[in-house]
Design an enzyme around this catalytic site. Structure first.
Site, PDB file in Angstrom:
ATOM      1  N   HIS A   1      -2.712   3.060  -4.839  1.00 45.52           N
ATOM      2  CA  HIS A   1      -2.166   2.579  -3.450  1.00 45.52           C
ATOM      3  C   HIS A   1      -0.708   2.011  -3.376  1.00 45.52           C
ATOM      4  CE1 HIS A   1      -5.599   3.032  -0.894  1.00 45.52           C
ATOM      5  NE2 HIS A   1      -6.491   2.649  -1.743  1.00 45.52           N
TER       6      HIS A   1
ATOM      7  N   ASP B   1       0.797  -1.177  -0.138  1.00 43.93           N
ATOM      8  CA  ASP B   1      -0.029  -0.074   0.054  1.00 43.93           C
ATOM      9  C   ASP B   1       0.779   1.141   0.004  1.00 43.93           C
ATOM     10  OD1 ASP B   1      -2.384   1.913   0.201  1.00 43.93           O
ATOM     11  OD2 ASP B   1      -3.469  -0.264   0.733  1.00 43.93           O
TER      12      ASP B   1
ATOM     13  N   GLU C   1      -9.741   2.679  -5.769  1.00 37.81           N
ATOM     14  CA  GLU C   1      -9.423   3.995  -5.321  1.00 37.81           C
ATOM     15  C   GLU C   1      -8.376   4.666  -5.996  1.00 37.81           C
ATOM     16  OE1 GLU C   1     -11.201   3.921  -0.854  1.00 37.81           O
ATOM     17  OE2 GLU C   1      -9.041   3.084  -1.140  1.00 37.81           O
TER      18      GLU C   1
HETATM   19  C1  ACM Z   1     -10.703  -0.801   0.086  1.00 36.20           C
HETATM   20  O1  ACM Z   1     -11.179  -0.582   1.425  1.00 36.20           O
HETATM   21  N1  ACM Z   1     -10.195   0.398  -0.183  1.00 36.20           N
HETATM   22  C2  ACM Z   1     -10.719  -1.906  -0.582  1.00 36.20           C
END
Ligand code: ACM
Ligand code: ZN
Length: 621
Positions: free
Chosen positions: A278, A203, A343
């Site tokens: 991420h 991440d 995201e």
């Molecule tokens: C997530 O909670 N962004 C998969």
């Protein structure tokens, strides 16, 4: 033997399944507190006494681990040693015999039979036998709590899981957890017959997996400046000359060790290698694979929106990712490889000439289709290697890749859409399965969490198959999973506290037939399991007492009624402003106040664990 065992065969209902088998649904009694509740259990008044010399016999070499596991558990309970013995014959002898029977229909199914002479655990596979061992362990533990470990009720359990994917996730990027904790976490999965550990290794705030071809990923990407003392979303980025000292990673040797440890416990480790977003940690190490190609530091805290993402217009990005995934596949035998996909803010893709050229060359509509192009390319690569791509539900946007499985998190819509397109889905909606959310409405007395509120009952109530699906579509729902995002969890103890007992509830959601679920029954059985966790030094949330308002004004007198959300444990309370302890008065009945009073109360379990202290301030006007 404890009194109260009468000869009753508790058959609640008989269900015909395709005319072939009959499943007996038994009421799960407090005496046999199995979690998750089995498909069927029949119990008699007769008993079996474990002899002084107990021998575990097994009929298949692959059952050796289960024999060792049960031996260790027995020794843990009794401080006594047990022998185990391998029998080459089909039927093992011994006080406790493990047998493989291919005639059992369900791959992970088992039966556990305790009769007057011995105990037999039969599995279709060694995995089934391992689950039988988990059930027997819970029974042995319950008998020990009841004061007589060696006298067991005669019973017969037939059991198998409802879902294939029974998962728990752990984010090791936001905070790093060492190998020993990861193993403990895997132990927690095993105790609840969960079979999938989703390991979120990448991440923004840390790259946690050694990749031999790209050592900078961990040399740079695993470390951030230490701002742990500041709120997550208020941490300044790394300044020139500032050293990045906070973090860690797993070497490939450690990963192999963990994967093998999980495999012994029949748990598949699904690695998650996030893309295209991420990945600030990867871009800190290799800015050449981003659109802007400028150096950044590993962010020490929250990043939003996530604009530093991989460049989708640069072919070398894909070569880089394929190299990484190749090493990942060497380490993880899992059929599924999770590639994240969530995201991604597309701002840089809109600005980047290479990304725009890709959109034009590939005749894509927009940046959403560019994300879809990205995922499809990775899907093709993984498919060629015989693996299956799984990603968060954003991978649906711009078109779902041909062989992809969807992990539905923003709700159930992603799973519904995937199933409607005959793609598989795993359900992990934020409404029920996000164990980083508060588990109590009394936020101010809980450790800081990301927000939200998901109670134990809410998780328990979750039905993974959305009602709108047809029978055919429903088959695409592989199961469900709980997620532990660790922005606000700095220690293993805290992860356990957030995961449990909600993960126990989820274990029943994914194992027990929907018709066998019963929250009140679950709560009765929970005490045994919590005691088991405590005996293994595993932490969990204990609820706060209900019924105490923060501040209340009253005239004359006021009635105070405290409520224990559990059917076990005791409320202890004080009215002099002091903190309640195990020796404070036990709350038994509602009481009245007629002057200014501070009431403090907490739930105390018999095993010594207690919930947080709730304070109610009563002011007379
Ligand atoms: C997530 O909670 N962004 C998969
Ligand atoms: Zn680009």
């Amino acid at each position: 033997m404890k009194s109260g065992y009468t000869y009753i065969i508790l058959l609640m209902s008989f269900m015909a399944v395709e005319g072939i088998t009959q499943i007996m649904q038994a009421q799960i009694t407090k005496d046999i507190p199995l979690i998750p509740a089995p498909v069927s259990m029949v119990k008699s008044a007769e008993t079996f006494t474990l002899p002084a010399k107990t021998v575990i016999g097994y009929s298949h070499k692959d059952l050796a681990f289960s024999a060792e596991y049960l031996k260790d558990f027995y020794t843990f309970l009794t401080s006594k040693r047990v022998q185990s013995k391998y029998y080459k014959k089909e039927r093992a002898k011994g006080t406790i015999a493990f047998v493989i029977d291919p005639a059992i229909q369900q791959d992970e199914g088992y039966s556990l039979k305790i009769d007057k002479k011995h105990i037999v655990i039969t599995g279709k596979s060694p995995q089934g036998v391992f689950y039988g061992v988990q059930s027997l362990s819970q029974i042995l533990f319950a008998q020990k709590r009841a004061g007589d470990l060696r006298t067991l009720p005669c019973l017969e359990i037939t059991d198998y899981p409802r879902f294939l994917w029974r998962g728990l996730h752990l984010d090791v990027s936001r905070h790093f957890f060492d190998k020993e904790f990861v193993k403990k976490y895997i132990d927690i999965l095993a105790l609840h017959k969960l079979n999938t550990f989703h390991w979120h290794l990448v991440d923004d705030q840390g790259w946690r997996i050694e990749i031999k071809k790209y050592p900078r990923l961990t040399e740079v990407g695993a470390w951030r400046v230490d701002h742990e003392g500041l709120p997550w979303n208020e941490r300044p980025v790394q300044q020139p000359g500032e050293r990045a000292t906070y973090g860690g990673f797993y070497t490939q040797e450690e990963i192999k060790d963990i994967v093998a440890y999980a495999a012994q416990r029949f748990i598949t480790v699904v690695p998650e290698i996030e893309m295209p977003a991420h990945v600030s940690s990867a871009i800190a190490a290799h800015p050449e694979y981003s659109c802007r190609q400028v150096p950044i530091g590993v962010p020490p805290g929250g990043v939003w929106p996530i604009t530093d993402i991989y460049c989708a217009g640069n072919d070398s990005t894909f070569l880089f990712l394929e190299d990484i995934l190749s090493e990942v596949m060497e380490l993880f035998p899992s059929k599924y490889i999770h590639i994240g996909g969530d995201e991604a803010d597309k701002t840089e893709w809109r600005r980047c000439p290479k990304c725009q050229k890709r959109i034009k060359d590939e005749q894509l509509m927009d940046e959403n289709e560019l994300q879809s192009y990205f995922i499809r390319r990775i899907d093709k690569f993984l498919t060629e290697k015989g693996r299956i791509l799984i990603g968060w539900d954003e991978i649906l946007e711009g078109g779902l890749a041909e062989n992809a499985t969807v992990m539905s998190w923003r709700g159930t819509e992603g799973g519904i859409a995937a199933a409607g397109m005959h793609h598989n889905a795993v359900m992990t909606p934020v409404t029920h399965c996000y164990f980083d959310y508060y588990q109590s409405l009394d936020r101010h007395i809980e450790p800081l969490a990301i927000g939200g509120f998901i109670s134990l009952e809410k998780t328990y109530s979750y039905e993974p198959v959305p009602e709108v699906l047809t029978g055919e579509e429903a088959k695409h729902i592989l199961g469900a999973q709980g997620n532990l995002w660790t922005e606000y969890m700095l220690s293993g103890n805290h992860v356990e506290y957030m995961a449990l007992p909600r993960a126990i509830a989820l274990a029943e959601v994914v194992w027990t037939p929907a018709t066998g679920k019963d929250y009140a029954g679950f709560l009765t059985r929970l005490e045994n399991q919590l005691d088991l966790l405590t005996s293994k030094d595993i932490h969990y949330y204990v609820p706060s007492v209900e019924g105490l308002p923060d501040t209340t004004h009253f005239k004359d007198t006021i009635r105070v009624e405290l409520v224990n959300p559990y059917p076990f444990g005791e409320i202890k309370y004080t009215t002099d402003g002091s903190e309640p302890t195990a020796t404070s008065p036990i709350y038994r009945n509602p009481f009245y106040l007629n002057r200014d009073t501070v009431v403090k109360a907490a739930l105390f379990l018999k095993n010594g664990c207690s919930g947080r202290v709730k304070t109610g301030i009563y002011r007379k006007i």
